[in-house]
Design a protein around this motif. Sequence first.
Motif, PDB file in Angstrom:
ATOM      1  N   GLN A   1      42.168 -19.650  20.078  1.00  0.00           N
ATOM      2  CA  GLN A   1      43.567 -19.806  20.472  1.00  0.00           C
ATOM      3  C   GLN A   1      43.815 -21.248  20.904  1.00  0.00           C
ATOM      4  N   THR A   2      44.913 -21.812  20.415  1.00  0.00           N
ATOM      5  CA  THR A   2      45.338 -23.134  20.867  1.00  0.00           C
ATOM      6  C   THR A   2      46.706 -23.009  21.517  1.00  0.00           C
ATOM      7  N   TYR A   3      47.030 -23.945  22.426  1.00  0.00           N
ATOM      8  CA  TYR A   3      48.255 -23.839  23.198  1.00  0.00           C
ATOM      9  C   TYR A   3      49.110 -25.098  23.121  1.00  0.00           C
TER      10      TYR A   3
ATOM     11  N   LYS B   1      49.221 -30.683  25.779  1.00  0.00           N
ATOM     12  CA  LYS B   1      49.552 -30.726  27.200  1.00  0.00           C
ATOM     13  C   LYS B   1      49.454 -32.173  27.678  1.00  0.00           C
TER      14      LYS B   1
END
Length: 475
Positions: free
Chosen positions: A385-387, A390
């Motif tokens: 999973q990548t978000y 940031k």
Amino acid sequence: MLYEKSTKALLKDKKVFENEGNLDLIENKLKEDTGGKGIDSKSRAKGTFTLLTKSKGFDDKFKEISKMDFKIIGIRENKEYLERAIDYFTAKWGIDRRIYADCISNCITTSSPLPRWYLMLKDEEIIGGYGLISNDFISRQDLFPWLCALYVEENYRSRQLGSKLMEHGRIEAGKLGYQKIYLSTDYNSYYEKYGWKHIANGFHPWGAESKIYVNNTITKVDCVGEQYNSMSFFYDVLYAGINPTVWEEAFIDEYRALLESLHPDARILDCSCGNGIQAAALSRNGFNVYASDISKEMIHLTEKYAKKSNLSFPVSCMAWSDLPQKYGEEFDVVFCWGNSISHSFDKQDMVNNLSSINKVLKKGGKLVIDSRNWDKLMNHYDRFQTYGVKEYDGKKFIPVYVWNLNSFNIRSNVEIAFIEIIDGKETTCRSFRLDFTPFSHDDFIERLRDTGFEISFDTFEEHKDEYYVVAQKKG
């Protein structure tokens, strides 16, 4: 262009992943998709992690591994498996059955911590096992305990089950109070992948010589406080770009009915305060709040956030097990928030933690505790999973989560890699590991009831990612 290092070597140099098995699978898939060339440093950030999250068939391999329904049982606690265990280890290692029969039978009756024997089961099929013993027929009588007879069935290999058994052995040895664990072997370059260090050679009664390896056992502190201590700065990175007051308001809104039902002098404990957002929200809304966390760095973040918000409330660094030593039955509400209870070492540790929380609640007091929906995750989840990007403290990061999810009640972990993008061209990477033990919703409710709680409210639904329970102390 020449590729002087394999992708695996590049990833390992950057310490993106702690688990060697992840590197093996990543390397093989990258070779497939690049015609055996690997990737260069310029395309590493974009290409590697796009590949990890999007490549057809790659995630399916990990889902097959992580969804495998297995459990590890101790013969001492499961006497009905005694004869099967004796036959199994005899067949796999070709040693006189009388030796295994004598050793494994006495592990059930002895009052000594050793020996102990374990089987890995898929349904009722034995697919592996190992023992913890005081000496593995080797000359170094000063070293113990020894992990011995490690075996995984051939048709279940290449699924990291050997590493699961080794980790289980390190945990079990840690529970018994040992700081180190040893093994002897003729293998080269296998145990090193899992943190074992070659320290000497030893000799067997039949004249053979073997390599001796050592590893640290795993304790509760290793799995919780120290892990969060190591990622203090990057914990803030995860929250970058989010207005904390929005989180505060959402938290208060969610529990408004409960909070408005409290009397003016009510005392509230946030016993997993993390970066302090929930405790600050309670304090900002006029509640008499106390905060605690097992990680000293999380305590530092809470104190920093409170000061920045011009708020003041007591903050303490302590484990859940320490709560009854500091407080009596004095809290009207305890929040255990942020999926924190999953960091309990195992089932018994969770029961002990819930019991400790129960002891600091007033009779009729309420525990508000949340969790990921592990039932849903066991059936379907994206391992990578990548978000998104940031931005924090003038730097840009891409957080990548790599889930190593095992069966219910089997220690699991998530590896979080923070890829820093430098001038839009170069990258560096830091990675951290957080351990947890998944549990089913039904087991969770049963444990709450077993520790003196009655369920007042439960938001669990099969399709939801998270849920919380409001549990009232009996009496």
